[in-house]
Design a protein around this motif. Sequence first.
Motif, PDB file in Angstrom:
ATOM      1  N   LEU A   1       0.698  -4.003   5.489  1.00  0.00           N
ATOM      2  CA  LEU A   1       1.334  -2.723   5.234  1.00  0.00           C
ATOM      3  C   LEU A   1       2.793  -2.861   5.637  1.00  0.00           C
ATOM      4  O   LEU A   1       3.150  -3.724   6.448  1.00  0.00           O
ATOM      5  CB  LEU A   1       0.647  -1.586   5.985  1.00  0.00           C
ATOM      6  CG  LEU A   1       0.641  -1.588   7.511  1.00  0.00           C
ATOM      7  CD1 LEU A   1       1.871  -0.873   8.076  1.00  0.00           C
ATOM      8  CD2 LEU A   1      -0.599  -0.901   8.051  1.00  0.00           C
TER       9      LEU A   1
ATOM     10  N   LYS B   1      -3.415   3.674   9.653  1.00  0.00           N
ATOM     11  CA  LYS B   1      -2.335   4.499   9.110  1.00  0.00           C
ATOM     12  C   LYS B   1      -2.891   5.614   8.226  1.00  0.00           C
ATOM     13  O   LYS B   1      -2.398   6.752   8.240  1.00  0.00           O
ATOM     14  CB  LYS B   1      -1.358   3.632   8.315  1.00  0.00           C
ATOM     15  CG  LYS B   1      -0.431   2.793   9.176  1.00  0.00           C
ATOM     16  CD  LYS B   1       0.622   3.672   9.830  1.00  0.00           C
ATOM     17  CE  LYS B   1       1.702   2.849  10.490  1.00  0.00           C
ATOM     18  NZ  LYS B   1       2.763   3.687  11.074  1.00  0.00           N
TER      19      LYS B   1
ATOM     20  N   GLN C   1       6.869  -5.379   8.270  1.00  0.00           N
ATOM     21  CA  GLN C   1       5.624  -5.742   7.607  1.00  0.00           C
ATOM     22  C   GLN C   1       4.609  -6.138   8.677  1.00  0.00           C
ATOM     23  O   GLN C   1       4.916  -6.902   9.595  1.00  0.00           O
ATOM     24  CB  GLN C   1       5.822  -6.910   6.638  1.00  0.00           C
ATOM     25  CG  GLN C   1       4.541  -7.262   5.858  1.00  0.00           C
ATOM     26  CD  GLN C   1       4.674  -8.523   5.021  1.00  0.00           C
ATOM     27  OE1 GLN C   1       5.539  -9.365   5.289  1.00  0.00           O
ATOM     28  NE2 GLN C   1       3.821  -8.689   4.022  1.00  0.00           N
TER      29      GLN C   1
ATOM     30  N   GLU D   1       6.165  -0.483   6.929  1.00  0.00           N
ATOM     31  CA  GLU D   1       6.507   0.843   7.425  1.00  0.00           C
ATOM     32  C   GLU D   1       8.004   0.916   7.707  1.00  0.00           C
ATOM     33  O   GLU D   1       8.645  -0.093   8.014  1.00  0.00           O
ATOM     34  CB  GLU D   1       5.693   1.191   8.666  1.00  0.00           C
ATOM     35  CG  GLU D   1       5.811   0.243   9.817  1.00  0.00           C
ATOM     36  CD  GLU D   1       4.897   0.630  10.976  1.00  0.00           C
ATOM     37  OE1 GLU D   1       5.369   0.571  12.126  1.00  0.00           O
ATOM     38  OE2 GLU D   1       3.721   0.976  10.744  1.00  0.00           O
ATOM     39  N   ARG D   2       8.514   2.118   7.579  1.00  0.00           N
ATOM     40  CA  ARG D   2       9.948   2.339   7.759  1.00  0.00           C
ATOM     41  C   ARG D   2      10.387   1.895   9.146  1.00  0.00           C
ATOM     42  O   ARG D   2       9.688   2.126  10.143  1.00  0.00           O
ATOM     43  CB  ARG D   2      10.269   3.816   7.553  1.00  0.00           C
ATOM     44  CG  ARG D   2      11.765   4.140   7.624  1.00  0.00           C
ATOM     45  CD  ARG D   2      11.998   5.626   7.442  1.00  0.00           C
ATOM     46  NE  ARG D   2      11.727   6.039   6.076  1.00  0.00           N
ATOM     47  CZ  ARG D   2      12.624   6.007   5.086  1.00  0.00           C
ATOM     48  NH1 ARG D   2      13.849   5.540   5.325  1.00  0.00           N
ATOM     49  NH2 ARG D   2      12.303   6.421   3.884  1.00  0.00           N
TER      50      ARG D   2
ATOM     51  N   TYR E   1      12.587  -2.875   6.882  1.00  0.00           N
ATOM     52  CA  TYR E   1      11.280  -2.328   7.222  1.00  0.00           C
ATOM     53  C   TYR E   1      10.447  -3.380   7.940  1.00  0.00           C
ATOM     54  O   TYR E   1      10.822  -4.561   7.990  1.00  0.00           O
ATOM     55  CB  TYR E   1      10.550  -1.790   5.986  1.00  0.00           C
ATOM     56  CG  TYR E   1      10.345  -2.767   4.847  1.00  0.00           C
ATOM     57  CD1 TYR E   1       9.446  -3.823   4.945  1.00  0.00           C
ATOM     58  CD2 TYR E   1      11.035  -2.598   3.643  1.00  0.00           C
ATOM     59  CE1 TYR E   1       9.245  -4.700   3.891  1.00  0.00           C
ATOM     60  CE2 TYR E   1      10.847  -3.469   2.570  1.00  0.00           C
ATOM     61  CZ  TYR E   1       9.940  -4.509   2.705  1.00  0.00           C
ATOM     62  OH  TYR E   1       9.735  -5.373   1.651  1.00  0.00           O
TER      63      TYR E   1
ATOM     64  N   THR F   1       3.545   9.649  12.247  1.00  0.00           N
ATOM     65  CA  THR F   1       3.729   8.196  12.225  1.00  0.00           C
ATOM     66  C   THR F   1       4.816   7.853  11.214  1.00  0.00           C
ATOM     67  O   THR F   1       5.214   8.696  10.408  1.00  0.00           O
ATOM     68  CB  THR F   1       2.401   7.484  11.874  1.00  0.00           C
ATOM     69  OG1 THR F   1       2.521   6.087  12.140  1.00  0.00           O
ATOM     70  CG2 THR F   1       2.010   7.688  10.420  1.00  0.00           C
TER      71      THR F   1
ATOM     72  N   GLU G   1       6.724   6.443   7.964  1.00  0.00           N
ATOM     73  CA  GLU G   1       6.374   6.322   6.558  1.00  0.00           C
ATOM     74  C   GLU G   1       5.891   4.903   6.280  1.00  0.00           C
ATOM     75  O   GLU G   1       6.461   3.933   6.777  1.00  0.00           O
ATOM     76  CB  GLU G   1       7.611   6.621   5.704  1.00  0.00           C
ATOM     77  CG  GLU G   1       7.375   6.530   4.208  1.00  0.00           C
ATOM     78  CD  GLU G   1       8.657   6.675   3.409  1.00  0.00           C
ATOM     79  OE1 GLU G   1       8.595   6.541   2.169  1.00  0.00           O
ATOM     80  OE2 GLU G   1       9.728   6.907   4.017  1.00  0.00           O
ATOM     81  N   PHE G   2       4.817   4.774   5.516  1.00  0.00           N
ATOM     82  CA  PHE G   2       4.218   3.458   5.296  1.00  0.00           C
ATOM     83  C   PHE G   2       3.741   3.296   3.867  1.00  0.00           C
ATOM     84  O   PHE G   2       3.604   4.266   3.112  1.00  0.00           O
ATOM     85  CB  PHE G   2       3.061   3.223   6.271  1.00  0.00           C
ATOM     86  CG  PHE G   2       1.831   4.053   5.973  1.00  0.00           C
ATOM     87  CD1 PHE G   2       0.779   3.530   5.235  1.00  0.00           C
ATOM     88  CD2 PHE G   2       1.735   5.364   6.417  1.00  0.00           C
ATOM     89  CE1 PHE G   2      -0.345   4.287   4.951  1.00  0.00           C
ATOM     90  CE2 PHE G   2       0.613   6.130   6.145  1.00  0.00           C
ATOM     91  CZ  PHE G   2      -0.432   5.597   5.412  1.00  0.00           C
ATOM     92  N   GLN G   3       3.445   2.046   3.519  1.00  0.00           N
ATOM     93  CA  GLN G   3       2.889   1.718   2.214  1.00  0.00           C
ATOM     94  C   GLN G   3       1.950   0.527   2.384  1.00  0.00           C
ATOM     95  O   GLN G   3       2.308  -0.461   3.045  1.00  0.00           O
ATOM     96  CB  GLN G   3       4.023   1.367   1.245  1.00  0.00           C
ATOM     97  CG  GLN G   3       3.581   1.127  -0.188  1.00  0.00           C
ATOM     98  CD  GLN G   3       4.792   0.881  -1.098  1.00  0.00           C
ATOM     99  OE1 GLN G   3       5.916   1.231  -0.766  1.00  0.00           O
ATOM    100  NE2 GLN G   3       4.533   0.256  -2.243  1.00  0.00           N
TER     101      GLN G   3
END
Length: 379
Positions: free
Chosen positions: A174, A111, A144, A176-177, A142, A121, A123-125
Motif C-alpha cells: 500500500l 487501513k 510504500q 500512503e501520503r 509517499y 489515518t 490517505e492511502f491506496q
Amino acid sequence: MKAFYGDLRLGILGGGQLGRMLIQQAVNYNVTVKILDPDREAPCRKLCDEFIVGSLNDYETVYNFGKKVDLLTIEIEKVNVDALEQLEKEGVLVYPQPRVIRLIQDKGLQKQFFKENDIPTAEFQVISSPEQLKDSTIPFPYIQKLRRDGYDGKGVYKVVDESYLEKAFTEPSLIERWIDFEKEIAVIVARNENGDIETFPMVEMEFNPEANLVEFLISPSTLPFAVQQEAADIAKKIAESLKIVGLLAVEMFLDKQGKILVNELAPRPHNSGHQTIEGNVVSQFEQHLRAIFDQPLGNTDSLSNAIMINVLGEQGYEGPAIYQGIEKVMKCAGVYIHLYGKALTKPFRKMGHVTIVNTDREKAIETARYVQETLKVIS
C-alpha cells in the motif's frame, strides 16, 4: 476457564524478549508457560516451563502446540492463523482472537478497517502490481509499505519522486501520503473479555533514522491534555471496534496542524510500553495477562517520569555480545537495565532496553542521554 494461578497452561507463540518479559510477570501468578519458537537459542528458552522448537507459520506445528495448552497468546503477529482458528473452534482460548491477528497481519486490511470505522489515518491506496504505482493518485513523496511481513522498519520504502519507482517493492503493498509530523506518539490500550478497557498514558517516541526503530521514548507526554485525551479515545475506539481481548499498541502521528493520524497497530505487548515496568503502577505485561485471564484491569497511572532507551547492536559488530560501559551506567540513580538474553549481536539488533525514572523530567532525559552515549553493544 481454569484459575490462572492454578493449573492453567499458557502457551505463547514466539520466544523473543516480549515473551521473556511476559514470563517474568507470569511467574508471579504461578502460571505454567509453554513457548514455541523456531530459534533454539531464543531469549525465553531458559525461563519457561517447556520450550518447543518449531515454525510459527506451519499449521501442524502451531496446531499441535496449541492442543497442549488452555490459553494461547502471541508475542509476534507472524503466526499461522488457520491453525489458531481451528484451535479456537475446538475450545482453546486464543487471545488476541485469530480474526484480529489476521486483520493486523495485512496492512491493507488494517487501513481498510480504519476507513470503515472512521479512524483518522493518512490517505492511502492499495497496490497489487508495480504498474499501479505509476498511476497513483497520491502525490510524491509517499511511503510504500509491504502489506505483509514488514516489521521494525523493514518493508517500508519512501518514494520521493518517479526515479525511486525502479527500486519500489513489487509485492502487494500500500502507499500512503507522506505525513509531515510534529511527533510520533503511542497509546497502549487493554481490553478483557468482560469489555473493560484501560489505556496507558500517551508516550512520545523518537526513532533511529537508519534502522527506523524506537530508540528513545518519553513517558508521560507533556503535550496538551486535549491531544493526550484524543489519542486515548482513538485507542479505545479501535479496541472496542475490534472487540480485542488483550493488549493493543496504537502508533500514531501528530501532524504540524495538531491532527492525530493512526499509523499502525500491534495486538500484543509493544516496544512503546517497556517503560511501564518501572514507570507505572501496572506494567503492560501484567495488564496483558490480566486482560487475557479476564481479570480486573490494573491501574495504569504513571509513578514517575520514565525514559526508555532501546539497546541496539552497534554497527560494524557481529558476534558474541559485549556490553561496553554497563558498569558506568549502573552507577547512575534510577537506571534499570533489561538484557534480553541474546548471546550474539549484530547491527541494530534489539539486545535490551534501559529505563530511567526520575521525578525531575529534565534530569531523567539528561541521564537517558548519558546512558545512550555510554552503553554500547559490541563484540
